[in-house]
Motif scaffolding. Structure first.
Motif, PDB file in Angstrom:
ATOM      1  N   GLU B  11      40.010  -2.816  23.132  1.00 13.24           N
ATOM      2  CA  GLU B  11      39.064  -3.923  23.145  1.00 13.24           C
ATOM      3  C   GLU B  11      39.557  -5.034  24.077  1.00 13.24           C
ATOM      4  O   GLU B  11      38.774  -5.639  24.824  1.00 13.24           O
ATOM      5  N   THR B  15      37.570  -6.268  27.396  1.00 16.02           N
ATOM      6  CA  THR B  15      37.171  -7.677  27.482  1.00 16.02           C
ATOM      7  C   THR B  15      37.791  -8.330  28.703  1.00 16.02           C
ATOM      8  O   THR B  15      37.141  -9.096  29.416  1.00 16.02           O
ATOM      9  N   VAL B  37      37.999 -12.273  22.482  1.00 18.67           N
ATOM     10  CA  VAL B  37      38.316 -11.197  21.532  1.00 18.67           C
ATOM     11  C   VAL B  37      38.223 -11.725  20.095  1.00 18.67           C
ATOM     12  O   VAL B  37      38.075 -10.956  19.151  1.00 18.67           O
TER      13      VAL B  37
END
Lengths: 191, 191
Positions: B11, B15, B37
């Motif tokens: 993630e 991002t 995040v």
DNA sequence: GTCTATAGCCGGATAGAC
DNA sequence: GTCTATCCGGCTATAGAC
């Protein structure tokens, strides 16, 4: 015009554009710029007012030239292929004149603060005019029935990135380059 | 794969790539990334070792895929046009998979520190193979006698910048896009 | 695995001497 | 017009509590 005959202010702008091309606006410090010009960072501020102002002057100057140029081309009474060749020629000329500024225009426009909207206006106007020329050519039957967006995208991308390439191929005469790009972009590469 | 099923590390990478595309590596801070995040900057370091490592992982991963892909294409025993279509198709596929990473590859490679040489190697290998395909096509008579460098430049530039454009045109099916780009790049736009 | 606090450094920009 | 000195805020990354 030789560098030695430029005003210090112009020297700073040109040097800044060169550094912006190499590392991007955010990664260039005023100390880097000052060292490249041969003075100390504080001394820069006798000639410019801020780092941001350097960027917006570089970008808006070129963006204005492009927009004015395509306005003139689009209003000519001539066929589509002639207009497209004029657009290609304009890109090559302006890029050869100022490749570093073109890099900033392409890569650093999102770091504009006060002048971002003005830049986006100019860019939209340019794209609309260009798309208009393409649509005209499709209606008149001069251009193929390919998806308009693909066509607009692929020509504009090639032209916008000439700055990456023109300085390395100085041996290519401007006329050869115009001719070669017109053939490649308009008639394709397949025999 | 849905975002919620990605590991936190993945993630963070995704991002980061998105933010790098919007503002460039240098202008993205660890605080920006952490906020996107949903954690604090210090917490990022439980998952990654440095900002620099994020960048090099994003870039080298994609660069490796491209180089392996073109190696496979170049060694096929088939005609030049088929090979070029495969190159175009590979670009579209990899870009659609990871448009943000492609942006970092294009715009932030110069900020690589330890892995810069490795990246430049991969890029050179890719360009050599691509130029090889073009030269082969000129020798066999499948391609026009246009200046090789103009041709290499204009096709590669269009393909490398697809990331700017593919996400905005999600309605275009992948097959249409491949078909449209092949026609535009190989056969030109002029009727 | 996330937090607060902070170290240590570097950024843009200004003040004021020369 | 250039310099030295400096302000002050933001940067990456670490320490250590929970």
């Amino acid at each position: 015009m030789k560098l030695s005959t430029l005003s210090r202010k112009q020297e700073i702008y040109r040097t800044a554009a060169k550094l912006f091309k190499e590392k991007g606006y955010s990664a260039v410090t005023m100390r880097d710029l000052a060292a490249a010009v041969g003075i100390k960072a504080a001394s820069l501020y006798n000639h410019i007012t801020s780092k941001q102002q350097i960027l917006s002057e570089i970008i808006l100057d070129i963006a204005t030239q492009f927009t004015q140029g395509i306005d003139a081309i689009a209003s000519q009474e001539t066929d589509t292929i002639t207009k497209l060749k004029a657009v290609i020629s304009q890109h090559i000329t302006l890029t050869a004149d100022n490749p570093y500024g073109m890099a900033a225009l392409n890569n650093d426009w999102m770091h504009l603060e006060g002048k971002l909207d003005r830049y986006l206006d100019l860019r939209n106007r340019y794209e609309k005019k260009f798309r208009g020329i393409i649509l005209e050519g499709k209606e008149s039957g001069e251009l193929k029935e390919v998806n308009t967006e693909i066509l607009v995208y692929s020509i504009l991308t090639t032209l916008r990135n000439l700055y990456l390439w023109i300085p390395k191929k100085a041996e290519l005469k401007k006329d050869e380059l115009i001719e070669g790009l017109c053939v490649t972009l308009l008639q394709g590469v397949e025999r």
